[in-house]
Scaffold this motif. Structure first.
Motif, PDB file in Angstrom:
ATOM      1  N   GLU A   4      52.948  75.275 -26.055  1.00  0.00           N
ATOM      2  CA  GLU A   4      53.227  73.904 -26.499  1.00  0.00           C
ATOM      3  C   GLU A   4      54.679  73.519 -26.241  1.00  0.00           C
ATOM      4  N   LEU A   5      55.440  74.399 -25.610  1.00  0.00           N
ATOM      5  CA  LEU A   5      56.870  74.199 -25.438  1.00  0.00           C
ATOM      6  C   LEU A   5      57.260  74.525 -24.004  1.00  0.00           C
ATOM      7  N   THR A   6      57.944  73.597 -23.356  1.00  0.00           N
ATOM      8  CA  THR A   6      58.355  73.787 -21.970  1.00  0.00           C
ATOM      9  C   THR A   6      59.844  73.515 -21.833  1.00  0.00           C
ATOM     10  N   LEU A   7      60.523  74.409 -21.133  1.00  0.00           N
ATOM     11  CA  LEU A   7      61.938  74.252 -20.808  1.00  0.00           C
ATOM     12  C   LEU A   7      62.061  73.823 -19.354  1.00  0.00           C
ATOM     13  N   TYR A   8      62.791  72.731 -19.133  1.00  0.00           N
ATOM     14  CA  TYR A   8      63.130  72.279 -17.793  1.00  0.00           C
ATOM     15  C   TYR A   8      64.590  72.632 -17.568  1.00  0.00           C
ATOM     16  N   THR A   9      64.863  73.376 -16.515  1.00  0.00           N
ATOM     17  CA  THR A   9      66.204  73.942 -16.385  1.00  0.00           C
ATOM     18  C   THR A   9      66.547  74.252 -14.944  1.00  0.00           C
ATOM     19  N   ASN A  10      67.751  74.698 -14.762  1.00  0.00           N
ATOM     20  CA  ASN A  10      68.243  75.269 -13.509  1.00  0.00           C
ATOM     21  C   ASN A  10      69.210  76.377 -13.925  1.00  0.00           C
ATOM     22  N   PRO A  11      69.149  77.549 -13.325  1.00  0.00           N
ATOM     23  CA  PRO A  11      70.008  78.650 -13.762  1.00  0.00           C
ATOM     24  C   PRO A  11      71.500  78.393 -13.591  1.00  0.00           C
ATOM     25  N   HIS A  12      71.853  77.387 -12.779  1.00  0.00           N
ATOM     26  CA  HIS A  12      73.266  77.032 -12.583  1.00  0.00           C
ATOM     27  C   HIS A  12      73.618  75.806 -13.428  1.00  0.00           C
ATOM     28  N   SER A  13      73.225  75.797 -14.667  1.00  0.00           N
ATOM     29  CA  SER A  13      73.404  74.600 -15.487  1.00  0.00           C
ATOM     30  C   SER A  13      73.513  74.960 -16.954  1.00  0.00           C
ATOM     31  N   ARG A  14      73.685  73.913 -17.772  1.00  0.00           N
ATOM     32  CA  ARG A  14      73.681  74.087 -19.227  1.00  0.00           C
ATOM     33  C   ARG A  14      72.313  74.528 -19.735  1.00  0.00           C
ATOM     34  N   GLU A  24      66.412  83.145 -28.914  1.00  0.00           N
ATOM     35  CA  GLU A  24      66.761  83.417 -30.310  1.00  0.00           C
ATOM     36  C   GLU A  24      65.614  83.038 -31.260  1.00  0.00           C
ATOM     37  N   THR A  25      64.884  81.979 -30.936  1.00  0.00           N
ATOM     38  CA  THR A  25      63.788  81.563 -31.822  1.00  0.00           C
ATOM     39  C   THR A  25      62.600  82.505 -31.749  1.00  0.00           C
ATOM     40  N   GLY A  26      62.428  83.175 -30.623  1.00  0.00           N
ATOM     41  CA  GLY A  26      61.252  84.015 -30.442  1.00  0.00           C
ATOM     42  C   GLY A  26      60.000  83.242 -30.098  1.00  0.00           C
ATOM     43  N   ALA A  27      60.119  81.943 -29.853  1.00  0.00           N
ATOM     44  CA  ALA A  27      58.956  81.113 -29.557  1.00  0.00           C
ATOM     45  C   ALA A  27      58.465  81.341 -28.132  1.00  0.00           C
ATOM     46  N   ALA A  28      57.180  81.171 -27.933  1.00  0.00           N
ATOM     47  CA  ALA A  28      56.617  81.216 -26.584  1.00  0.00           C
ATOM     48  C   ALA A  28      56.918  79.888 -25.890  1.00  0.00           C
ATOM     49  N   TYR A  29      57.291  79.956 -24.625  1.00  0.00           N
ATOM     50  CA  TYR A  29      57.585  78.725 -23.897  1.00  0.00           C
ATOM     51  C   TYR A  29      57.355  78.928 -22.405  1.00  0.00           C
ATOM     52  N   ASP A  30      57.073  77.833 -21.737  1.00  0.00           N
ATOM     53  CA  ASP A  30      56.971  77.830 -20.288  1.00  0.00           C
ATOM     54  C   ASP A  30      58.292  77.355 -19.706  1.00  0.00           C
ATOM     55  N   THR A  31      58.543  77.704 -18.460  1.00  0.00           N
ATOM     56  CA  THR A  31      59.782  77.317 -17.800  1.00  0.00           C
ATOM     57  C   THR A  31      59.467  76.602 -16.493  1.00  0.00           C
ATOM     58  N   ALA A  56      66.110  69.998 -20.505  1.00  0.00           N
ATOM     59  CA  ALA A  56      65.278  69.199 -21.386  1.00  0.00           C
ATOM     60  C   ALA A  56      64.175  70.109 -21.874  1.00  0.00           C
ATOM     61  N   ILE A  57      63.658  69.810 -23.047  1.00  0.00           N
ATOM     62  CA  ILE A  57      62.475  70.520 -23.516  1.00  0.00           C
ATOM     63  C   ILE A  57      61.415  69.486 -23.890  1.00  0.00           C
ATOM     64  N   VAL A  58      60.173  69.900 -23.769  1.00  0.00           N
ATOM     65  CA  VAL A  58      59.053  69.109 -24.274  1.00  0.00           C
ATOM     66  C   VAL A  58      58.291  70.005 -25.234  1.00  0.00           C
ATOM     67  N   HIS A  59      58.224  69.580 -26.499  1.00  0.00           N
ATOM     68  CA  HIS A  59      57.574  70.369 -27.532  1.00  0.00           C
ATOM     69  C   HIS A  59      56.504  69.514 -28.192  1.00  0.00           C
ATOM     70  N   ARG A  60      55.256  69.908 -27.987  1.00  0.00           N
ATOM     71  CA  ARG A  60      54.132  69.174 -28.550  1.00  0.00           C
ATOM     72  C   ARG A  60      54.200  67.692 -28.189  1.00  0.00           C
ATOM     73  N   GLY A  61      54.563  67.429 -26.951  1.00  0.00           N
ATOM     74  CA  GLY A  61      54.607  66.073 -26.448  1.00  0.00           C
ATOM     75  C   GLY A  61      55.891  65.317 -26.714  1.00  0.00           C
ATOM     76  N   GLN A  62      56.812  65.917 -27.478  1.00  0.00           N
ATOM     77  CA  GLN A  62      58.075  65.268 -27.802  1.00  0.00           C
ATOM     78  C   GLN A  62      59.173  65.784 -26.880  1.00  0.00           C
ATOM     79  N   VAL A  63      59.962  64.870 -26.339  1.00  0.00           N
ATOM     80  CA  VAL A  63      61.043  65.217 -25.413  1.00  0.00           C
ATOM     81  C   VAL A  63      62.360  65.302 -26.169  1.00  0.00           C
ATOM     82  N   VAL A  64      63.112  66.361 -25.900  1.00  0.00           N
ATOM     83  CA  VAL A  64      64.476  66.481 -26.424  1.00  0.00           C
ATOM     84  C   VAL A  64      65.389  66.793 -25.247  1.00  0.00           C
TER      85      VAL A  64
END
Length: 208
Positions: A4-14, A24-31, A56-64
């Motif tokens: 239910e949680l996805t991380l959008y990222t680039n390894p050369h970034s914040r 740290e949270t121990g939550a399951a997530y996709d990347t 950016a993350i999307v968690h249960r349809g919510q964008v942060v």
């Protein structure tokens, strides 16, 4: 994707900060790894973050978006990880989380861009001047083992990541207090896992 949680990222970034926070949270997530020149500016991702920035993350349809916000959100979304502040830690937690995201980052960015505010402009700049902003942080990390007190919190993920990055590239002085602080943070297993994950994905990213 399965979680239910996805991380959008680039390894050369914040995005590395968000990755550490997720570990740290121990939550399951996709990347989803995005490239600066193509997928990060494509319509699919612009629908998630019109700024075309990561993480950016999307968690249960919510964008942060915004890395400090992601850290604070995840701390609250996964309370069992105990990364939110205790009542007596809240003042320092919020103070330094937002100081790092605002005045400190602005001071470092301007220094990197060779922008030095005049005495008059310092009244407008939230950080005043570079030496003042860095000096305040140096004093803050010397007060306790962690930025909010005796316990590690999400504020340490954000501030600590910033200081790790800034010292690595010589953007701020390596004071004894700052180096001791980031040394403690670097020993955390979640930080090691996050670093290994991001370092292992570097070759998958198309150069900008």
């Amino acid at each position: 994707m399965t979680s239910e949680l996805t991380l959008y990222t680039n390894p050369h970034s914040r995005g590395r900060i968000a990755r550490w926070m997720l570990e740290e949270t121990g939550a399951a997530y996709d990347t989803v790894i995005l490239d600066y020149g193509t997928t990060m500016v494509a319509p699919d991702y612009r629908a998630i973050n019109p700024m075309m920035k990561v993480p950016a993350i999307v968690h249960r349809g919510q964008v942060v978006t915004e890395t400090a916000a992601i850290c604070a959100y995840l701390a609250e979304a996964f309370p069992d990880a105990e990364l939110t502040p205790l009542p007596e830690e809240r003042a320092d937690y919020y103070r330094w989380l937002f100081f790092a995201a605002g005045p400190l980052e602005a001071a470092i960015t301007n220094r990197a861009l060779n922008v030095t505010p005049t005495a008059e402009q310092q009244r407008m700049a939230g950080y005043g001047d570079f030496d003042r902003a860095v000096g305040v942080v140096d004093q803050a990390v010397a007060r306790h083992p962690y930025i909010a007190g005796e316990r590690f919190t999400a504020a340490d993920v954000y501030l600590g990541s910033q200081l790790m990055w800034f010292t690595q590239f010589g953007l701020i002085p390596r004071s004894d207090a700052i180096m001791a602080y980031i040394g403690r943070l670097a020993e955390r297993p979640a930080h090691a896992r996050a670093t290994a994950l991001d370092d292992g994905k570097v070759e998958e990213v198309i150069a900008d």
